[in-house]
Motif scaffolding. Sequence first.
Motif, PDB file in Angstrom:
ATOM      1  N   ASN A 152       0.780  -1.173  -0.004  1.00 49.38           N
ATOM      2  CA  ASN A 152      -0.102   0.033  -0.045  1.00 49.38           C
ATOM      3  C   ASN A 152       0.974   1.307  -0.109  1.00 49.38           C
ATOM      4  O   ASN A 152       2.041   1.109   0.132  1.00 49.38           O
ATOM      5  CB  ASN A 152      -0.725  -0.015   1.150  1.00 49.38           C
ATOM      6  N   ILE A 153       0.229   2.599  -0.127  1.00 52.44           N
ATOM      7  CA  ILE A 153       0.961   3.589  -0.483  1.00 52.44           C
ATOM      8  C   ILE A 153       2.286   3.889   0.307  1.00 52.44           C
ATOM      9  O   ILE A 153       3.153   4.262  -0.468  1.00 52.44           O
ATOM     10  CB  ILE A 153      -0.252   4.965  -0.362  1.00 52.44           C
ATOM     11  N   GLY A 154       2.184   3.892   1.622  1.00 52.32           N
ATOM     12  CA  GLY A 154       3.353   3.955   2.313  1.00 52.32           C
ATOM     13  C   GLY A 154       4.633   3.147   2.092  1.00 52.32           C
ATOM     14  O   GLY A 154       5.742   3.634   1.516  1.00 52.32           O
ATOM     15  N   MET A 165       4.677   1.367  -0.787  1.00 50.26           N
ATOM     16  CA  MET A 165       5.126   1.715  -2.213  1.00 50.26           C
ATOM     17  C   MET A 165       6.103   2.718  -2.457  1.00 50.26           C
ATOM     18  O   MET A 165       6.715   2.552  -3.266  1.00 50.26           O
ATOM     19  CB  MET A 165       3.699   1.684  -2.943  1.00 50.26           C
ATOM     20  N   LEU A 166       5.742   3.710  -1.573  1.00 51.04           N
ATOM     21  CA  LEU A 166       6.721   4.958  -1.820  1.00 51.04           C
ATOM     22  C   LEU A 166       8.020   4.416  -1.400  1.00 51.04           C
ATOM     23  O   LEU A 166       9.133   5.124  -1.657  1.00 51.04           O
ATOM     24  CB  LEU A 166       6.175   5.936  -0.957  1.00 51.04           C
ATOM     25  N   ASP A 167       8.147   3.488  -0.398  1.00 43.05           N
ATOM     26  CA  ASP A 167       9.513   2.879  -0.053  1.00 43.05           C
ATOM     27  C   ASP A 167      10.117   1.781  -0.989  1.00 43.05           C
ATOM     28  O   ASP A 167      10.955   1.196  -0.536  1.00 43.05           O
ATOM     29  CB  ASP A 167       9.295   2.719   1.346  1.00 43.05           C
ATOM     30  N   CYS A 177      -2.390  -2.150   3.786  1.00 40.62           N
ATOM     31  CA  CYS A 177      -2.003  -1.803   4.801  1.00 40.62           C
ATOM     32  C   CYS A 177      -1.898  -2.329   6.364  1.00 40.62           C
ATOM     33  O   CYS A 177      -2.926  -2.871   6.635  1.00 40.62           O
ATOM     34  CB  CYS A 177      -2.558  -0.328   5.124  1.00 40.62           C
ATOM     35  N   LEU A 178      -0.693  -2.521   6.851  1.00 41.94           N
ATOM     36  CA  LEU A 178      -0.582  -3.102   8.013  1.00 41.94           C
ATOM     37  C   LEU A 178      -0.411  -2.260   9.292  1.00 41.94           C
ATOM     38  O   LEU A 178       0.192  -2.554  10.464  1.00 41.94           O
ATOM     39  CB  LEU A 178       0.579  -4.167   8.072  1.00 41.94           C
ATOM     40  N   ALA A 179      -0.539  -1.028   9.040  1.00 40.53           N
ATOM     41  CA  ALA A 179      -0.684   0.169   9.767  1.00 40.53           C
ATOM     42  C   ALA A 179       0.699   0.180  10.535  1.00 40.53           C
ATOM     43  O   ALA A 179       1.089   0.444  11.932  1.00 40.53           O
ATOM     44  CB  ALA A 179      -1.442   0.024  11.022  1.00 40.53           C
ATOM     45  N   ALA A 180       1.911   0.449   9.790  1.00 42.43           N
ATOM     46  CA  ALA A 180       3.312   0.542  10.177  1.00 42.43           C
ATOM     47  C   ALA A 180       4.046   1.276   9.101  1.00 42.43           C
ATOM     48  O   ALA A 180       5.064   1.207   8.685  1.00 42.43           O
ATOM     49  CB  ALA A 180       4.076  -0.891  10.333  1.00 42.43           C
ATOM     50  N   CYS A 181       3.115   2.013   8.254  1.00 38.60           N
ATOM     51  CA  CYS A 181       3.591   2.864   7.101  1.00 38.60           C
ATOM     52  C   CYS A 181       4.761   3.824   7.523  1.00 38.60           C
ATOM     53  O   CYS A 181       5.551   3.943   6.454  1.00 38.60           O
ATOM     54  CB  CYS A 181       2.564   3.765   6.964  1.00 38.60           C
ATOM     55  N   GLY A 182       5.233   4.126   8.675  1.00 39.02           N
ATOM     56  CA  GLY A 182       6.396   5.054   8.853  1.00 39.02           C
ATOM     57  C   GLY A 182       7.629   4.007   8.874  1.00 39.02           C
ATOM     58  O   GLY A 182       8.805   4.451   8.648  1.00 39.02           O
ATOM     59  N   TYR A 183       7.510   2.752   8.704  1.00 36.68           N
ATOM     60  CA  TYR A 183       8.722   1.791   8.832  1.00 36.68           C
ATOM     61  C   TYR A 183       8.648   0.724   7.665  1.00 36.68           C
ATOM     62  O   TYR A 183       8.995  -0.346   7.963  1.00 36.68           O
ATOM     63  CB  TYR A 183       8.620   1.036   9.895  1.00 36.68           C
ATOM     64  N   GLU A 211      10.130  -4.787   9.372  1.00 41.94           N
ATOM     65  CA  GLU A 211      10.043  -3.702   8.872  1.00 41.94           C
ATOM     66  C   GLU A 211      11.447  -3.109   8.153  1.00 41.94           C
ATOM     67  O   GLU A 211      12.467  -3.720   8.094  1.00 41.94           O
ATOM     68  CB  GLU A 211       9.850  -2.524   9.952  1.00 41.94           C
TER      69      GLU A 211
END
Lengths: 450, 178
Positions: B89-91, B93-95, B128-134, B153
């Motif tokens: 998902n988006i976060g 994917m950007l990584d 999304c696994l709700a860990a988008c910052g990592y 992560e």
Amino acid sequence: MGENLKIISQHFDDPQARHLDHYETHGGYRMARKSSSMAPGDIHGEVKASNLRGRGGAGFPTGVKWGFVPKDAETVYLVVNADESEPGTFKDRHILFWNPHMLLEGMIIAARSLGVRNAYIYIRGEMQREFRVLQDAVDQAYAKGYLGEGIFGSDFDLDITICRGLGAYICGEETALLSSLEGGRGWPRLKPPFPAVKGLWGQPTIVNNVETIANLPWILEHGGQAFADLGVGRSGGLRLVSVCGHVNNPGVYELPLTVTGNDLIEMCGGMREGKAVKGIIPGGVSMPVLTADELDVPFEFDALQNDERIREVETAPGVKFDLGGGRTLRTMAGSGGVVVMDETTDITKAAWRILHFFADESCGQCTPCREGTGWLASVAHRVAFGHGRAGDVELMASIADGIAGNTICALGDAAAWPTLAFLTKFRGEFEDKVKNSHDAAPAGAAGGAP
Amino acid sequence: MTAKQLTPEIEAWIEQRWSRFPEGAAGKALTLGVLYQAQETFGHVDTEVIDIVADRLGVTAAHVRGVATFYTMINARDVGRYHLQVCTNIGCMLDGAYELFDRCKARLGVQNKGTTADGNVTLSEVECLAACGYGPVAQIAERGKPEIPLYFEHLDEKKIDAILDALEAGNVPTELGR
């Protein structure tokens, strides 16, 4: 209050904080104990005065929501929405993992005020680690007599039961959550009646987000007015913001509501590799994107909705999207999930990935959403990956406009709004993709595709 | 072959929870929880499991089937011993999540939701696994080991290779997860 005040996050990263004894050494459960002998109306009064607004997405004033419960209700349920799954959002998971007792203490306070005997926490199925931490915390609270019958030696009884989801984004929508909690498919219900009047098993039910509830011990300790004073305008307190994407230090931050998009980037150590920002999604992927020149607006509920420095979303160039009742749409603070995209980001691919998600998660009840999200994902895919057709940009806008406002729940809007915002603010990128499509007819060719 | 039945642990769980729900509502309310635990026991949820759950809870098989087919965490067929779930998902994917997911597909020789021929690993693209910052983030579940799954992560090629090597060798590299 100090500049660096933390209400919820001060013990994040401390593995001891999740143990009840440790929580108590920091003053934990004092407010729950106090509330157990307080008049319910007095607690409600503090919550109303606090200007606490729901932290799950809609930003609805918590005290007002509680006030919708009929005064003569015999059975009232409290449900905590721990189904955090809005892409870009990962703050509640931190509370559940690092500070579960603050949530339980907040629930005791809320339950006392609302006259609740049975409360439930609906936690996302994928969060197995957080579930185990939370279950441990609940077990510890029962062992201490802080849950169950006659808690803290008062005449107040409260049971908290944890229910686990099984993988469905839609269950974060409060009426879908109730359908799932009752043991069925996660199908949203028409509102009204609102859950506060007719919710779980037909009884008045308050559904609140994890972060919302976790603020209650502080509000009771310092007073609603002190919480309101921390905020701005009609929004009280601080806010957990989760930041992901192209910044140097992504993560969860507890911040004043006056913080702007540009402040946020700076607090996160700036943009990765010193690149320029292209767009920011301010509150989970359901929310309209902001461009680099719209980032001086505070990330506060009312400001993001009304500040004229943020461009209004359009259905076609020059035609404003009608949110209903003549209102226009800029953006919203949503769930506090911030996605930062730098200048190298292909916005058409980002849009496709978001729409792919909504198509996957549509529950299937309403035709505009079930069919429309699938069409949007499919058209967005062919545009993003070089197979766009003439008219696809207009087609996407028309599908999105056809979904918005025409479904039982907000998932349809959640797909339509960001689509229209991407098309409004980055229209050129979509048009270029279509113009340079592999499938475009060569110049001078006779006829088009069959 | 003896008929399937719910384990004593599931029976105890039902007993313990029943009174937390209003009279007449408990059977239905426990559907999700019993289905999930039944899947842990039997590996997947088929018609037989659906009938057992419906019988025990006093609800119709149609209701249980409706629930089982709605939620993504209920599998109609067995998954591998390890279930490697990669968020794109988006976060993430950007990584760079899609590049890593492609690498997993190539190394395992499977497509999305595919299981390796030896039944060792199922690979899934998840939301999304709700860990988008990592990100990029993956979750690994091991059948019959509720203390797994772990989140993995900040994945990169090296880390994904180490994870795939470990799974091939028959263990979850817990030191890389959290």
